[in-house]
Write a protein that holds these residues in place. Sequence first.
Motif, PDB file in Angstrom:
ATOM      1  N   MET A   1      24.182  33.091  45.907  1.00  0.00           N
ATOM      2  CA  MET A   1      25.172  31.766  46.361  1.00  0.00           C
ATOM      3  C   MET A   1      26.557  32.795  46.457  1.00  0.00           C
ATOM      4  N   ASP A   2      27.103  32.928  47.354  1.00  0.00           N
ATOM      5  CA  ASP A   2      28.478  33.551  47.346  1.00  0.00           C
ATOM      6  C   ASP A   2      29.406  32.263  47.119  1.00  0.00           C
ATOM      7  N   GLN A   3      30.041  32.924  45.822  1.00  0.00           N
ATOM      8  CA  GLN A   3      31.227  31.617  45.395  1.00  0.00           C
ATOM      9  C   GLN A   3      32.286  32.302  44.750  1.00  0.00           C
ATOM     10  N   PRO A   4      33.590  31.624  44.709  1.00  0.00           N
ATOM     11  CA  PRO A   4      34.424  32.712  43.546  1.00  0.00           C
ATOM     12  C   PRO A   4      34.314  32.646  42.206  1.00  0.00           C
ATOM     13  N   ALA A   5      35.085  33.599  41.795  1.00  0.00           N
ATOM     14  CA  ALA A   5      34.774  34.002  40.209  1.00  0.00           C
ATOM     15  C   ALA A   5      35.528  32.222  40.501  1.00  0.00           C
ATOM     16  N   ILE A   6      35.154  32.161  38.583  1.00  0.00           N
ATOM     17  CA  ILE A   6      35.839  31.272  38.270  1.00  0.00           C
ATOM     18  C   ILE A   6      37.240  31.200  37.830  1.00  0.00           C
ATOM     19  N   SER A   7      37.927  32.393  37.691  1.00  0.00           N
ATOM     20  CA  SER A   7      39.150  32.800  37.528  1.00  0.00           C
ATOM     21  C   SER A   7      39.861  32.893  38.636  1.00  0.00           C
ATOM     22  N   ASP A   8      39.686  32.482  40.102  1.00  0.00           N
ATOM     23  CA  ASP A   8      39.245  32.219  41.164  1.00  0.00           C
ATOM     24  C   ASP A   8      40.477  31.305  41.176  1.00  0.00           C
ATOM     25  N   TYR A   9      40.151  29.869  40.756  1.00  0.00           N
ATOM     26  CA  TYR A   9      40.519  28.411  40.631  1.00  0.00           C
ATOM     27  C   TYR A   9      41.516  28.657  40.296  1.00  0.00           C
ATOM     28  N   GLY A  10      42.624  27.439  40.926  1.00  0.00           N
ATOM     29  CA  GLY A  10      43.464  26.940  40.063  1.00  0.00           C
ATOM     30  C   GLY A  10      43.682  25.697  39.874  1.00  0.00           C
ATOM     31  N   PHE A  11      44.051  25.117  39.568  1.00  0.00           N
ATOM     32  CA  PHE A  11      44.033  23.960  38.248  1.00  0.00           C
ATOM     33  C   PHE A  11      45.319  22.854  38.968  1.00  0.00           C
ATOM     34  N   ILE A  12      44.740  21.637  39.577  1.00  0.00           N
ATOM     35  CA  ILE A  12      45.765  20.465  39.593  1.00  0.00           C
ATOM     36  C   ILE A  12      45.761  19.644  39.334  1.00  0.00           C
ATOM     37  N   SER A  13      46.375  18.844  38.766  1.00  0.00           N
ATOM     38  CA  SER A  13      46.330  17.650  38.345  1.00  0.00           C
ATOM     39  C   SER A  13      47.551  16.387  38.358  1.00  0.00           C
ATOM     40  N   ASP A  14      46.991  15.195  38.447  1.00  0.00           N
ATOM     41  CA  ASP A  14      47.870  13.844  38.629  1.00  0.00           C
ATOM     42  C   ASP A  14      47.715  13.262  37.211  1.00  0.00           C
ATOM     43  N   LEU A  44      31.404  24.038  43.765  1.00  0.00           N
ATOM     44  CA  LEU A  44      31.820  24.192  42.254  1.00  0.00           C
ATOM     45  C   LEU A  44      30.667  24.821  41.739  1.00  0.00           C
ATOM     46  N   LEU A  45      29.832  23.412  41.945  1.00  0.00           N
ATOM     47  CA  LEU A  45      28.600  23.684  41.704  1.00  0.00           C
ATOM     48  C   LEU A  45      27.535  23.396  42.775  1.00  0.00           C
ATOM     49  N   ASP A  46      27.386  23.458  43.599  1.00  0.00           N
ATOM     50  CA  ASP A  46      26.600  23.560  45.122  1.00  0.00           C
ATOM     51  C   ASP A  46      28.019  23.729  46.096  1.00  0.00           C
ATOM     52  N   PRO A  47      26.927  24.791  47.034  1.00  0.00           N
ATOM     53  CA  PRO A  47      27.719  25.337  47.938  1.00  0.00           C
ATOM     54  C   PRO A  47      27.813  24.234  49.071  1.00  0.00           C
ATOM     55  N   ASP A  48      26.880  22.536  48.951  1.00  0.00           N
ATOM     56  CA  ASP A  48      26.703  21.691  50.084  1.00  0.00           C
ATOM     57  C   ASP A  48      27.327  20.086  48.910  1.00  0.00           C
ATOM     58  N   ALA A  49      28.040  20.231  47.928  1.00  0.00           N
ATOM     59  CA  ALA A  49      28.482  19.453  47.467  1.00  0.00           C
ATOM     60  C   ALA A  49      29.895  19.057  47.775  1.00  0.00           C
ATOM     61  N   GLY A  50      30.542  19.405  48.889  1.00  0.00           N
ATOM     62  CA  GLY A  50      32.048  19.068  49.604  1.00  0.00           C
ATOM     63  C   GLY A  50      32.734  19.511  48.982  1.00  0.00           C
ATOM     64  N   HIS A  51      33.977  19.771  49.691  1.00  0.00           N
ATOM     65  CA  HIS A  51      34.696  20.589  50.021  1.00  0.00           C
ATOM     66  C   HIS A  51      35.901  20.268  50.789  1.00  0.00           C
ATOM     67  N   LEU A 332      21.449  19.920  42.397  1.00  0.00           N
ATOM     68  CA  LEU A 332      22.379  20.728  42.808  1.00  0.00           C
ATOM     69  C   LEU A 332      22.095  22.213  42.013  1.00  0.00           C
ATOM     70  N   ARG A 333      22.052  23.127  42.897  1.00  0.00           N
ATOM     71  CA  ARG A 333      22.083  24.688  42.647  1.00  0.00           C
ATOM     72  C   ARG A 333      22.718  25.041  40.991  1.00  0.00           C
ATOM     73  N   GLY A 334      24.220  24.583  40.960  1.00  0.00           N
ATOM     74  CA  GLY A 334      24.275  24.596  39.537  1.00  0.00           C
ATOM     75  C   GLY A 334      25.233  26.703  39.810  1.00  0.00           C
ATOM     76  N   TYR A 335      26.583  26.421  39.017  1.00  0.00           N
ATOM     77  CA  TYR A 335      27.700  27.827  39.729  1.00  0.00           C
ATOM     78  C   TYR A 335      26.411  28.950  39.141  1.00  0.00           C
ATOM     79  N   ALA A 336      26.614  29.318  40.693  1.00  0.00           N
ATOM     80  CA  ALA A 336      25.601  31.206  39.899  1.00  0.00           C
ATOM     81  C   ALA A 336      24.432  31.098  40.349  1.00  0.00           C
ATOM     82  N   ASP A 337      23.639  29.917  40.865  1.00  0.00           N
ATOM     83  CA  ASP A 337      22.383  29.343  40.245  1.00  0.00           C
ATOM     84  C   ASP A 337      22.414  29.097  38.779  1.00  0.00           C
ATOM     85  N   SER A 338      23.302  28.700  37.999  1.00  0.00           N
ATOM     86  CA  SER A 338      23.128  28.364  36.504  1.00  0.00           C
ATOM     87  C   SER A 338      22.466  27.267  36.497  1.00  0.00           C
ATOM     88  N   ARG A 339      21.410  26.300  36.285  1.00  0.00           N
ATOM     89  CA  ARG A 339      21.010  25.727  36.402  1.00  0.00           C
ATOM     90  C   ARG A 339      20.394  25.135  34.429  1.00  0.00           C
TER      91      ARG A 339
END
Length: 594
Positions: A1-14, A44-51, A332-339
């Motif tokens: 599963m090719d996905q961004p590194a954890i550090s590639d994510y920015g955080f927004i909040s309300d 974040l946890l599966d390529p088919d779980a929405g974006h 869910l496949r989990g981040y980097a196939d971590s289940r």
Amino acid sequence: MDQPAISDYGFISDCRSGALVARDGSVDWWCPDRFDTTSVFGRLLDPDAGHWRIAPLATSRVERAYQPDTLVLRTVHHTPEGSVAVTDALAAELGARSHELGMNSPAVLLRVVEGLSGRVRMHLDFAPRPEYGLLTPYLHEQPDGGVLATAGPVALVLRGGGQPLRVDGDRVGCTFEVAAGQTVGFDLAYAPVYGPPPARLDPVATLAETVRAWEAYREAHHYDGEYRAQVRHSATVLTGLTYARSGAVAAALTTSLPECMGGDRNYDYRYSWLRDFSMTMRALWVAACPNEATRLFAWAARSIGRVGDQPVPVLFGLQGERDISEHECPHLRGYADSRPVRIGNDAWRQRQLDVPGEVIAAVWRLHDYLGDTFEMELREMVVSLAEQVANTWQLPDRGMWETRDIERHYLSSKVLCWVALDGAVKLAPQLGDRADPRRWAAIRDEIRATVLREGWNERIGAYTGSFGSVELDASALFLPVVQFLPATDPRMRSTIEVVERELGTESGLVRRWNTDPAGFVLCSFWLVECLVMAGERDRARALFEKVLGHANDLGLFAEQVDLSTGAQLGNTPQALSHIGLVNAAWRLTDPATD
């Protein structure tokens, strides 16, 4: 599963919930109703779980930063066609200022695209998947050009600033151009399907209002110590992890990001831990957030309720829920196939002897503000917690790291039992007739003698993780932080040196134990505090700056850092990592601080 590194994510909040935005323009995590409820975007946890992705069609070079003193994220894409900025935020309520931030957030995700130069072709791909990807919604094009998505309990409305949003099966697509000086706003509003409809907001105007709300909030909080920029930013992150309606601080935004890639130490951190309580309170006071500290205290007291014979749980839901039973999501496949991917956290069932110490330490921190005589409920809570410690401190428990094997006599747990009774003795004049300071003091002194005798390993020359163990544990660095022993005590000084030599690394990171492949950010900041208290301020400062270097480009820390790759690991952004930063910066500012 090719996905961004954890550090590639920015955080927004309300301050109701939060979202993660990848460098490539994809929102891959959002639980819109509340931090600890179900996601509508879960890639974040599966390529088919929405974006929801908005990005140039052409390959781009990316620069990004937060608007100063906010969690409003601006990402600039430089392409051969020109440059474009995408600004992402979760909307503040109209007119919200200072401590009102997050009280009535409308649950609207804003994305504003601004042409900076040239003419850039953009693409939008919207694929919501509610209930952690279990549901595929019906998508309906609306007369106003928006799209309504409904599935199960969720209603979402996507509007596109006049852009032609088109439904294509189970997703929405849109290709458009943005010229220099042109602005296109998108908003995605959430609402429960059986309630009032989703809010309708002007994305450009609401974005400007959200920036003003964050700026006003930070203007009300002042910190004048060392590393001011980093402390203010970490305080902003902690604000973003605060569920404003209750005052609870979530340990992290996410669930099940792995401590080791491909491993199974994947836990749900979207709740509030009492173990972190006094550390969090201290960080909020340091960052000049007294209102937040007192609201957090009120939440904890209400959540604990009447103390009986059963141990107080180590964590609660953000509105004080006690039963947050854990289950797995096998789809869910989990981040980097971590289940497995886990929802809920069964640590609430564990016996954790350190919890009363954290709570009573927080009461002691606030005692000057609580009056000469506490209200009845507060008196009963402190007395009952002290009695529980007095009656149970000799039992084993699961320890600070919440092990899931056997109970042990953990050093840090016994020390927090000492903290509980030491605090209760000092608070006795405010606790009424049920206080028993003479008995508490005797048991406190017995605990201290036991820790000094059973926790020390002469052969290793250090206090170890549990009584009789030969295994080092970085939690021993907590002893000077809670004033159990001064850092200059010969045995404590030896422990600091052994932990630094055996568990520390050239990168400045400290592992929790010898077999841990990752550095734990909080423990690294504990070592900074210990070195300051031992009189080695210059070395502490150099270490502090090394640890700062492991934040991502937005100044965000996850829980851990892989020692071989430098990749961030674990749930993100991690409150404890930012709490550790704030407290270590203040220790460098004022070594005598408690």
